[in-house]
Design a protein around this motif. Structure first.
Motif, short mmCIF file in Angstrom:
data_model
loop_
_atom_site.label_atom_id
_atom_site.label_comp_id
_atom_site.label_asym_id
_atom_site.label_seq_id
_atom_site.Cartn_x
_atom_site.Cartn_y
_atom_site.Cartn_z
N PRO A 180 0.82 -1.22 0.00
CA PRO A 180 0.00 0.00 0.00
C PRO A 180 0.85 1.26 0.00
O PRO A 180 0.46 2.28 -0.56
N GLY A 181 2.04 1.20 0.63
CA GLY A 181 2.91 2.37 0.66
C GLY A 181 3.38 2.77 -0.72
O GLY A 181 3.39 3.95 -1.07
N VAL A 182 3.74 1.78 -1.53
CA VAL A 182 4.19 2.07 -2.90
C VAL A 182 3.02 2.59 -3.74
O VAL A 182 3.17 3.53 -4.52
N ALA A 183 1.84 1.97 -3.58
CA ALA A 183 0.66 2.42 -4.33
C ALA A 183 0.32 3.87 -3.96
O ALA A 183 0.04 4.71 -4.83
N TYR A 184 0.35 4.16 -2.67
CA TYR A 184 0.08 5.53 -2.20
C TYR A 184 1.16 6.49 -2.72
O TYR A 184 0.87 7.60 -3.19
N TYR A 185 2.42 6.06 -2.66
CA TYR A 185 3.54 6.88 -3.14
C TYR A 185 3.36 7.24 -4.61
O TYR A 185 3.52 8.40 -5.02
#
Length: 521
Positions: A180-185
């Motif tokens: 989720p962190g990469v998607a949000y980034y």
């Protein structure tokens, strides 16, 4: 590069005044003009109150900037996710190589070991994504990957079932924020229509990890030993060390947001911010502070909840394939060596990888996502029917290709869908975290649907997969119909009357409840 004022709602153009006495219909050089910088500044909006963008970008200049962002961001996050997924999934390769026997696993021990990972993954999903926003992705993502690699390395030294469960629990904690962190980034850099394809370029590493992980495990098992470690222990040690190395590189290459990117010029930084801001109705800042109202908007958006439920159902099938495919391979090629069996698990994942990129690519060009949820379900349903209706292992092996060709693509598509249907950065962070958390609940369910007493045909697990894929078709269709119906109702609302008397803060807190907001199917 050029930008021109929107012709729609001319009375609102005052919120983004043309500099130097320019008229409403002009062509302005972005690099030499303050208009684009004005749109990117905090405290200014880049959309009118009816949702239309107040600026238009030169497509050639935008394409050039997008390619630069692609080349600087996507390779690093894709490589990180590849090895993090390998470190998560290599327990299956280790099982074939003798992990269960060496640790004395019995009965449901293997299922429980898998479940422990998902329990921590689910519990820490949203908190880790909020921590990612607070710390900044440029620090949070590499740090999580490093800790993940260290924990994977530690798996090489476990000697009992409780020890391997403890390590898997920590793996879940450290990986909870990566996907989720990469998607949000990436949502900080890309427009709504662009995001699904860019997400696919790193999520494709999940099926590739199934393919490459099998190849890598086969190659590692050919080594006599690695620093005194033998058999399956070599897999965890070597792959963990590689993950740590890549995370160290990521500390240098990843940057939090366009404004801090040393590889962008000042003009390009403003351009990157303005083009994202131009899609966010009523927003004065691209990166807002964490706000409870917008946090709840992201979690409880009807599209977030519907899409997250679809991803939960889909992930039961995806993880079920990971559990069942090695059994099929061993049934067909039982006379082969463990290394050769590893290689036979590769082809379905290669097919899955191709479609994981192809479908989001088409989605980008169409700026549609929901229709692909619907179209993916029938192939998965046919594959599950083949598992249930035939005992011919070659037929079942063929079914794995059908399921892989459609199931993996829902990862990038669902994350892009929840991102597209909220407004603020905080809501987007919460929506993506909720979607992936629900998906991992599906993984937890799947771990207990393929039980030892149901082997080798696994009628319960495959029956459950048929039910979940059928439900994906039904729910996806219903959500699409609801979105179109609600959009018709929204178009009839009196935007001016509903916004009258509200402060800018109150308007921004409306998020998807803004009267001019439209769902993006």
């Amino acid at each position: 590069m050029s930008v021109s004022k929107s012709e729609k709602q001319p009375s609102e153009a005052a919120s983004l005044p043309p500099p130097q006495g320019a008229t409403d219909r002009i062509s302005i050089d972005i690099l030499n003009d303050s208009n684009i910088r004005f749109a990117a500044e905090c405290g200014q909006v880049a959309t009118g109150k009816y949702g239309q963008s107040l600026i238009r970008f030169d497509p050639v200049a935008e394409r050039r900037l997008r390619l630069k962002i692609d080349l600087c961001i996507v390779p690093t996050v894709a490589l990180l996710y590849l090895f993090c997924f390998i470190d998560r999934a290599n327990i299956g390769n280790a099982k074939i190589a003798g992990l269960g026997k060496d640790l004395g696993m019995k009965g449901y021990d293997y299922n429980a070991t898998i479940s422990v990972f998902y329990i921590s993954y689910i519990l820490f999903e949203i908190p880790c994504n909020l921590l990612c926003k607070w710390m900044g992705p440029g620090w949070f993502i590499p740090l999580s990957a490093m800790l993940f690699g260290v924990t994977s390395l530690g798996t090489a030294f476990v000697n009992t079932v409780p020890q391997v469960m403890g390590v898997r629990f920590l793996l879940g904690v450290f990986e909870a924020g990566i996907m989720p962190g990469v998607a949000y980034y990436m949502s900080r850099w890309y427009r709504r229509s662009e995001l699904a394809f860019r997400l696919s370029l790193y999520i494709v590493m999940a099926p590739l990890a199934g393919a490459f992980g099998g190849l890598l495990a086969s190659a590692i098992l050919e080594l006599n030993h690695f620093s005194g470690l033998h058999t399956w222990r070599k897999i965890f040690a070597i792959e963990g060390i590689v993950t740590i190395g890549i995370s160290l590189i990521a500390f240098i290459t990843l940057t939090d947001r366009p404004e801090t990117a040393s590889w962008l010029t000042e003009e390009e930084k403003a351009f990157a911010v303005a083009r994202v801001k131009a899609e966010r109705i009523g927003t004065t800042v691209v990166l807002d502070n964490i706000d409870k109202a917008k946090l709840l908007r992201g979690i409880f958006s009807p599209v977030t909840l519907g899409t997250a439920f679809i991803f939960l159902l889909n992930n039961i099938t995806v993880q079920g394939l990971a559990f069942f495919a090695p059994t099929i391979v061993m049934s067909i090629y039982g006379h082969k060596t463990p290394v050769q069996q590893q290689l036979y698990t590769v082809p379905p994942y290669v097919v899955g990888a191709i479609f994981t990129v192809l479908l989001p690519l088409i989605s980008w060009r169409m700026d549609k996502r929901q229709i692909f949820f619907i179209l993916s379900a029938p192939l998965m349903m046919i594959g599950c029917c083949m598992f249930l209706g035939s005992t011919d292992q070659s037929v079942r092996y063929g079914a794995t290709f059908l399921i892989a060709s459609s199931a993996f693509a829902l990862g990038p598509l669902t994350n892009a869908q929840v991102s597209a249907n909220v407004v603020s950065d905080t809501a987007r962070n919460a929506a993506i975290g909720t979607n992936i958390m629900m998906g991992n609940i599906g993984g937890l369910i799947s771990g207990w649907s393929f039980l030892p007493h149901d082997a080798p045909d696994y009628h319960i697990g495959n029956g459950l997969n048929l039910a979940t894929t059928s439900t994906v078709l039904l729910v996806s269709t219903l959500v699409l119909m609801w979105m179109k119906r609600d959009n018709r109702k929204r178009r009839a609302r009196d935007v001016d009357a509903e916004l009258r008397g509200l402060t800018q803060k109150e308007i921004e807190d409306l998020d998807w409840k803004h009267p001019a907001f439209q769902w993006k199917p």
